[in-house]
Design an enzyme around this catalytic site. Structure first.
Site, PDB file in Angstrom:
ATOM      1  N   HIS A 214       0.828  -1.136   0.049  1.00 29.53           N
ATOM      2  CA  HIS A 214       0.054  -0.026   0.002  1.00 29.53           C
ATOM      3  C   HIS A 214       0.824   1.389  -0.013  1.00 29.53           C
ATOM      4  CE1 HIS A 214      -4.069  -1.848   1.189  1.00 29.53           C
ATOM      5  NE2 HIS A 214      -3.465  -2.378   0.165  1.00 29.53           N
ATOM      6  N   SER A 218      -0.248  -0.960  -5.916  1.00 28.77           N
ATOM      7  CA  SER A 218      -0.102  -2.237  -7.078  1.00 28.77           C
ATOM      8  C   SER A 218       0.712  -1.812  -8.204  1.00 28.77           C
ATOM      9  CB  SER A 218      -1.416  -2.644  -7.559  1.00 28.77           C
ATOM     10  OG  SER A 218      -2.024  -3.585  -6.431  1.00 28.77           O
ATOM     11  N   LYS A 242     -14.937  -7.295  -8.483  1.00 28.20           N
ATOM     12  CA  LYS A 242     -13.887  -8.187  -9.414  1.00 28.20           C
ATOM     13  C   LYS A 242     -13.231  -9.262  -8.367  1.00 28.20           C
ATOM     14  CE  LYS A 242     -10.352  -7.842 -12.755  1.00 28.20           C
ATOM     15  NZ  LYS A 242      -9.249  -7.207 -13.472  1.00 28.20           N
ATOM     16  N   ASP A 243     -12.864  -8.914  -7.304  1.00 28.06           N
ATOM     17  CA  ASP A 243     -12.252  -9.952  -6.429  1.00 28.06           C
ATOM     18  C   ASP A 243     -13.373 -11.148  -5.987  1.00 28.06           C
ATOM     19  OD1 ASP A 243      -9.687  -9.118  -6.513  1.00 28.06           O
ATOM     20  OD2 ASP A 243      -9.641  -8.163  -4.540  1.00 28.06           O
ATOM     21  N   GLU A 286       4.105 -34.234  -1.160  1.00 27.26           N
ATOM     22  CA  GLU A 286       2.809 -33.541  -1.976  1.00 27.26           C
ATOM     23  C   GLU A 286       3.494 -33.011  -3.216  1.00 27.26           C
ATOM     24  OE1 GLU A 286       0.313 -34.911  -0.542  1.00 27.26           O
ATOM     25  OE2 GLU A 286      -0.635 -32.991   0.411  1.00 27.26           O
TER      26      GLU A 286
HETATM   27  C1  HEM Z   1      -0.057 -16.058   2.032  1.00 27.07           C
HETATM   28  C2  HEM Z   1       0.337 -15.791   0.877  1.00 27.07           C
HETATM   29  C3  HEM Z   1       0.155 -14.533   0.032  1.00 27.07           C
HETATM   30  C4  HEM Z   1      -0.977 -13.773   0.174  1.00 27.07           C
HETATM   31  C5  HEM Z   1      -2.354 -13.768   0.845  1.00 27.07           C
HETATM   32  C6  HEM Z   1      -0.465 -12.412  -0.608  1.00 27.07           C
HETATM   33  C7  HEM Z   1      -1.373 -11.432  -0.749  1.00 27.07           C
HETATM   34  C8  HEM Z   1      -1.192 -10.426  -1.751  1.00 27.07           C
HETATM   35  C9  HEM Z   1      -2.091  -9.494  -2.219  1.00 27.07           C
HETATM   36  C10 HEM Z   1      -3.622  -9.348  -1.527  1.00 27.07           C
HETATM   37  C11 HEM Z   1      -1.639  -8.594  -2.956  1.00 27.07           C
HETATM   38  C12 HEM Z   1      -2.232  -7.506  -3.547  1.00 27.07           C
HETATM   39  C13 HEM Z   1      -3.353  -8.090  -4.861  1.00 27.07           C
HETATM   40  C14 HEM Z   1      -2.360  -8.865  -5.889  1.00 27.07           C
HETATM   41  O1  HEM Z   1      -1.498  -7.934  -6.644  1.00 27.07           O
HETATM   42  O2  HEM Z   1      -2.628  -9.799  -5.998  1.00 27.07           O
HETATM   43  C15 HEM Z   1      -0.278  -9.186  -3.108  1.00 27.07           C
HETATM   44  C16 HEM Z   1       0.911  -8.283  -4.036  1.00 27.07           C
HETATM   45  C17 HEM Z   1       2.056  -8.964  -4.320  1.00 27.07           C
HETATM   46  N1  HEM Z   1       2.628 -10.014  -3.795  1.00 27.07           N
HETATM   47 FE1  HEM Z   1       1.629 -11.377  -2.379  1.00 27.07          FE
HETATM   48  N2  HEM Z   1       0.610 -12.763  -1.035  1.00 27.07           N
HETATM   49  C18 HEM Z   1       1.168 -13.938  -0.758  1.00 27.07           C
HETATM   50  C19 HEM Z   1       2.396 -14.453  -1.158  1.00 27.07           C
HETATM   51  C20 HEM Z   1       3.178 -13.739  -1.978  1.00 27.07           C
HETATM   52  C21 HEM Z   1       4.558 -14.433  -2.507  1.00 27.07           C
HETATM   53  C22 HEM Z   1       4.941 -15.913  -2.093  1.00 27.07           C
HETATM   54  C23 HEM Z   1       5.099 -13.653  -3.394  1.00 27.07           C
HETATM   55  C24 HEM Z   1       6.435 -13.649  -3.927  1.00 27.07           C
HETATM   56  C25 HEM Z   1       7.502 -14.505  -3.567  1.00 27.07           C
HETATM   57  C26 HEM Z   1       4.341 -12.180  -3.340  1.00 27.07           C
HETATM   58  C27 HEM Z   1       4.750 -11.313  -4.079  1.00 27.07           C
HETATM   59  C28 HEM Z   1       3.789 -10.239  -4.200  1.00 27.07           C
HETATM   60  C29 HEM Z   1       3.965  -9.004  -5.088  1.00 27.07           C
HETATM   61  C30 HEM Z   1       5.270  -8.677  -5.823  1.00 27.07           C
HETATM   62  C31 HEM Z   1       2.913  -8.237  -5.073  1.00 27.07           C
HETATM   63  C32 HEM Z   1       2.768  -6.994  -5.785  1.00 27.07           C
HETATM   64  C33 HEM Z   1       2.005  -7.215  -7.071  1.00 27.07           C
HETATM   65  C34 HEM Z   1       1.831  -5.976  -7.986  1.00 27.07           C
HETATM   66  O3  HEM Z   1       1.433  -5.116  -7.070  1.00 27.07           O
HETATM   67  O4  HEM Z   1       1.992  -6.190  -9.252  1.00 27.07           O
HETATM   68  N3  HEM Z   1       3.264 -12.602  -2.810  1.00 27.07           N
HETATM   69  N4  HEM Z   1       0.055  -9.936  -2.388  1.00 27.07           N
END
Ligand code: HEM
Length: 417
Positions: A214, A218, A242-243, A286
């Protein structure tokens, strides 16, 4: 949120003391400006968050009926399946939810790789993500041990034994991890304790992940920064709806497995109670660990480093190396849309990971059209590391990106320079 909402005396009273409503509004409400061009690949983060909550909820209810003791664990799970009201449903949602969680997060990570979301200024967001996936893997590994089936026991034995490859202190570490001289009751108990604890730590990490998100908001499919209000729309109602739509589609997929193929992702051997005297013919992890299992087994003896130690270093290294990506990729352009060469190699890497998964599911001695799986695993493992350490850095300096749109708004309305 509308002014009328804040004029409500109860809301006003709370907000004055704890501005929680404006916090929610600025995080996921109409007060959070979001790039107007996000596509469906941006649905996966919120879906992963929802599944995390479902896993914690069903996990707590399973814990109410589970007994963490080697003499009772298997039977207590059978009791959950047969006698506890809707126990079968809770367990199938939890088990398949685990698989769904990995599917969603892997897609989420590949989305980040494709659109360059790991780049400046989102490096820390990405690194927190890498820590989350490591914590997820530890949680899933320990959860799989709890039903105390054959795969639980032998999977735990094989993986914990890996630490014995560490020179000098390896064996002591394994004894310390086990809490004894084999995988036994103390091991089951501590795995249960950690399996219960870690999801809450993941939850806290997700909070940090979103906090970091935030700050700079994004990324988006064209990968250029927000330049003004013309580039954004309010999160609510546009992305909440959308979500929600994405959630509906996902639930159809998820529930298909829960109700029609609940053991699709599982191993039949895990319905046999653990027996330390009988080793199953094929010990497979798994599905979500298969690519890493292939990497573990691909490394040969290298000078003074045994194949076992090399395999362990390569396996853990294959995830931890992702932390370096923001610095290995030096291209200023984020989105693969404008990076023709990076885009092609992205797909090569994606297929490489799929092949690694397929190799992990097969015995290294098995032969595919005259080629041993061992060698397919070696080539794909070598490419995995070469891609991250050499291909990405080289492309990032040699490639000539395509012209970028003037703004996010221009990319939506069609204006490009
Ligand atoms: C419990 C697991 C995770 C949850 C609940 C989570 C949740 C989120 C959410 C809600 C967003 C904003 C919506 C979206 O861009 O889809 C986000 C963005 C992002 N997440 Fe995760 N995430 C998780 C794991 C990860 C992992 C494992 C990575 C990378 C190794 C990651 C990298 C990123 C990145 C780089 C963004 C920014 C994306 C953008 O703005 O283009 N996330 N995450």
């Amino acid at each position: 949120m509308s002014n009328r909402f804040y004029e409500n005396p109860v809301i006003k009273w709370i907000e004055y003391r704890l501005p929680i409503f404006s916090f929610i509004d600025e995080s996921v409400g109409s007060g959070y400006p979001t790039p107007k061009n996000l596509n469906y690949w941006w649905n996966f983060g919120s879906l992963a968050g929802i599944v995390l909550v479902v896993l914690i909820g069903t996990g707590i209810m399973l814990a109410m009926n589970y007994t963490a003791h080697v003499d009772y664990a298997f039977e207590s799970v059978e009791r959950i399946m047969r006698d506890v009201n809707y126990g079968w449903l809770l367990r199938y949602i939890h088990v398949n939810g685990g698989s769904m969680f990995f599917i969603l997060v892997y897609i989420h990570m590949f989305r980040g790789l494709y659109y360059g979301s790991f780049k400046e200024p989102r490096e820390l967001l990405w690194i927190i993500g890498v820590i989350i996936i490591v914590a997820m893997m530890a949680t899933a590994f320990m959860g799989y041990v709890l039903p105390w089936g054959q795969m639980s026991f032998w999977g735990a034995t094989v993986i914990t034994n890996l630490f014995s490859a560490i020179p000098l202190i390896g064996n002591d570490i394994v004894t310390w991890l086990w809490g004894g001289f084999s995988v036994d009751n103390p091991t089951l108990n501590r795995f249960y304790a950690f399996h219960y604890l870690l999801p809450f730590i993941i939850f806290a990490l997700v909070f940090l992940h979103l906090w970091a998100l935030h700050v700079h908001k994004s990324n988006n499919p064209v990968g250029i920064d927000i330049k003004g209000p013309q580039d954004t729309i309010p999160f609510h109602p546009y992305y909440t709806i959308k979500d929600l739509y994405g959630l509906g589609v996902f639930l159809i997929f998820f529930m298909f497995f829960v109700f029609f193929a609940p053991n699709f992702f599982g191993e039949p051997d895990n319905y046999i109670k653990a027996n330390p005297l009988v080793t199953p013919p094929h010990i497979v992890p798994e599905w979500y660990f298969l690519p890493f299992y292939a990497i573990l087994r691909a490394v040969p003896d290298l000078w003074i480093i045994s194949a076992k130690l090399g395999g362990v270093i390569a396996m853990f290294g294959s995830i931890l190396i992702l932390v370096l990506l923001p610095w290995l990729d030096r291209s200023k352009v984020r989105s693969a849309k404008f990076r023709p060469i990076y885009r092609q190699f992205f797909w090569v890497f994606f297929v490489d990971c799929l092949i690694l998964g397929w190799v992990g599911a097969n015995s290294p001695d098995a032969i595919f059209h005259g080629v041993p799986f061992l060698w397919i695993g070696r080539v794909t493992t070598a490419y995995y590391f070469a891609h991250i350490l050499f291909v990405i850095p080289l492309i990032s300096v040699l490639e000539k990106p395509k012209p970028l749109p003037d703004s996010i708004n221009a990319s939506v309305t069609g204006g490009t320079k």
